[in-house]
Design a protein around this motif. Structure first.
Motif, mmCIF file in Angstrom:
data_model
loop_
_atom_site.group_PDB
_atom_site.id
_atom_site.type_symbol
_atom_site.label_atom_id
_atom_site.label_comp_id
_atom_site.label_asym_id
_atom_site.label_seq_id
_atom_site.Cartn_x
_atom_site.Cartn_y
_atom_site.Cartn_z
ATOM 1 N N GLN A 32 -6.952 -17.083 9.720
ATOM 2 C CA GLN A 32 -5.352 -17.884 9.528
ATOM 3 C C GLN A 32 -4.438 -17.726 8.884
ATOM 4 O O GLN A 32 -3.510 -18.252 9.285
ATOM 5 C CB GLN A 32 -6.112 -18.360 7.898
ATOM 6 N N LEU A 33 -4.538 -16.465 9.071
ATOM 7 C CA LEU A 33 -2.893 -15.778 8.975
ATOM 8 C C LEU A 33 -2.091 -15.371 10.907
ATOM 9 O O LEU A 33 -0.784 -16.193 10.529
ATOM 10 C CB LEU A 33 -3.499 -14.126 8.427
ATOM 11 N N ILE A 34 -2.689 -15.293 11.351
ATOM 12 C CA ILE A 34 -2.156 -15.841 12.635
ATOM 13 C C ILE A 34 -1.758 -16.742 13.341
ATOM 14 O O ILE A 34 -1.113 -17.511 14.203
ATOM 15 C CB ILE A 34 -2.714 -14.776 13.921
ATOM 16 N N ARG A 91 0.798 -2.283 14.124
ATOM 17 C CA ARG A 91 0.598 -2.716 15.154
ATOM 18 C C ARG A 91 0.789 -4.103 13.804
ATOM 19 O O ARG A 91 0.485 -4.671 12.998
ATOM 20 C CB ARG A 91 -0.314 -4.061 15.624
ATOM 21 N N LEU A 92 1.966 -4.708 13.633
ATOM 22 C CA LEU A 92 1.879 -6.676 12.841
ATOM 23 C C LEU A 92 1.367 -7.135 12.902
ATOM 24 O O LEU A 92 1.830 -7.808 14.277
ATOM 25 C CB LEU A 92 4.018 -5.764 12.502
ATOM 26 N N TYR A 93 0.925 -7.679 12.082
ATOM 27 C CA TYR A 93 0.163 -9.820 12.266
ATOM 28 C C TYR A 93 1.206 -10.353 11.814
ATOM 29 O O TYR A 93 0.957 -9.856 10.576
ATOM 30 C CB TYR A 93 -1.015 -9.206 12.169
ATOM 31 N N GLU A 95 4.971 -10.879 8.014
ATOM 32 C CA GLU A 95 3.704 -10.009 9.064
ATOM 33 C C GLU A 95 3.499 -8.614 8.212
ATOM 34 O O GLU A 95 3.649 -8.398 6.895
ATOM 35 C CB GLU A 95 4.842 -9.137 10.260
ATOM 36 N N THR A 96 2.532 -8.006 8.159
ATOM 37 C CA THR A 96 1.449 -7.076 7.502
ATOM 38 C C THR A 96 1.146 -6.315 8.525
ATOM 39 O O THR A 96 0.491 -6.622 9.672
ATOM 40 C CB THR A 96 0.789 -7.618 6.559
ATOM 41 N N ARG A 129 1.616 -14.643 0.942
ATOM 42 C CA ARG A 129 3.235 -16.571 1.951
ATOM 43 C C ARG A 129 4.201 -16.485 1.549
ATOM 44 O O ARG A 129 4.454 -16.073 0.048
ATOM 45 C CB ARG A 129 1.757 -17.281 1.177
ATOM 46 N N LEU A 130 5.000 -16.772 2.120
ATOM 47 C CA LEU A 130 5.982 -16.907 1.876
ATOM 48 C C LEU A 130 6.299 -18.372 1.215
ATOM 49 O O LEU A 130 5.741 -18.661 1.333
ATOM 50 C CB LEU A 130 6.720 -17.434 3.951
#
Length: 377
Positions: free
Chosen positions: A293-295, A332-334, A351-352, A376-377
């Motif tokens: 869901q994030l990416i 690695r950032l996702y 990103e995280t 969430r932004l």
């Protein structure tokens, strides 16, 4: 257990008067047995111990009434997914299922029924071995690649789940094969290879459903690692007072679930808990995890699901979770894939690192909280 040992064991974990209730002490007493929930059942417990009690509102289901039986998760037949005409139809079904449900069932996926039956039998065989055998695997050390435990979050959750688990890392850096329990070692290794092949198909289809190349999600490392959560849900004397597994979303990219014929899995869809019956015809359940869901910037949905406690049992299931640095360190950032972003679809998340996301996931105070909200932004 000898009779005197059983009496002592039950005294430690059965409910007491409210003024005498010391939750931390009872949690430790349960944990120290290293026998799990099955140990309680074997000891003859007839009342759910207080550490497992959940508020009624967390257990009660909101139904559609008379129409609930007509609602079911999408079913996708993979038999002809490589044939051009069928391929287009499969892509559309997977896209719709991933956007609207976050869950779907796959049939004709290429894993023989005989193999799946042996997996369920092997996992059940392990959980039903003598306590002294299972105790050798009992651990709360997350670094261990093979461990038996009851409730990963025993000391942090509001209530314990009526479930025991065997956790086995299978890739990318599996332990020596002899570290897996002999009761299910060979079949888990075989199933690992077969389910990895299915995951390659599914990640390819999910990539195409996003309008990307078939290898896109795999190139991002989404199926770089996988592990098995081999779950055992003993029969519960009071299923109206606890859950097999409280509502949650999965902290991975994708989960492929193999389960026996007991049922009890539910998915939250449009505010209602919907039963997912045991798949017929050798079907497997697939669900989208938080990281996907994030990416995909919320295009694909990770949805809450749970397992009811049941007087009938045991229920046995094997969840194959696909991720990356769950199982090895990664810098690695996702974040939302740039290929999906536009002026009309700006990024919804920052990103995280996977490890930072997992730390947030493990710190959630309530089952209804989401680790994605921290990003969430």
């Amino acid at each position: 257990m000898a009779e005197i040992e059983m009496d002592s064991y039950l005294q430690k974990v059965l409910p007491r008067e409210e003024q005498n209730y010391d939750r931390a002490k009872e949690l430790k007493a349960f944990d120290d047995t290293k026998a799990g929930v099955k140990g309680l059942v074997d000891a003859g417990v007839v009342t759910v111990p207080r550490i497992f009690l959940m508020p009624p509102e967390d257990i009660l289901s909101t139904k559609f009434g008379d129409h609930v039986d007509s609602v079911q998760i999408p079913i996708i037949d993979l038999r002809y997914h490589q044939v051009p005409a069928a391929h287009t139809e499969v892509l559309e079904k997977i896209r719709c299922a991933s956007e609207k449900w976050g869950f779907f069932q796959v049939n004709n996926h290429g894993i023989p029924q005989d193999v799946m039956n042996k997996v369920i039998a092997g996992v059940r065989r392990f959980h039903e071995e003598p306590e002294e055998v299972k105790m050798k695997f009992y651990s709360r050390e997350n670094e261990k690649k093979v461990r038996f435990v009851s409730n990963y979050d025993l000391y942090s959750s509001k209530a314990a789940n009526w479930r025991d688990s065997l956790f086995c890392v299978m890739a990318p850096n599996p332990p020596p094969s002899e570290e897996y329990p002999s009761a299910c070692r060979d079949i888990l290794i075989e199933y690992s290879k077969r389910v990895q092949g299915l995951a390659q198909i599914l990640f390819g289809l999910l990539s195409e459903a996003l309008g990307l190349s078939p290898s896109h999600l795999m190139d991002m490392g989404c199926m770089e690692g996988h592990a098995f959560g081999c779950q055992y849900y003993p029969p519960c004397p009071e299923p109206h007072r606890t859950l097999g597994q409280a509502q949650h979303c999965d902290p991975d990219f994708l989960t492929i679930l193999l389960q026996d014929q007991i049922g009890a899995l539910q998915v939250l869809h449009e505010g209602h808990w919907i039963d997912i019956p045991p798949p017929a015809d050798g079907g497997l359940i697939v669900n989208i995890g938080d990281l996907l869901q994030l990416i995909t910037n919320d295009k694909f949905k990770s949805v809450e699901h749970r397992v009811l406690a049941n007087r009938i049992g045991p229920r046995v299931s094997v969840a194959c979770i696909f991720s990356t640095s769950h199982f090895q360190e990664s810098n690695r950032l996702y974040g939302p894939m740039k290929e999906l972003l536009s002026a009309n679809n700006p990024p919804k998340y920052k990103e995280t690192l996977i490890k930072d996301y997992l730390n947030s996931y493990c710190s959630l105070a309530l089952p209804t909280d989401s680790a994605l909200d921290f990003l969430r932004l």
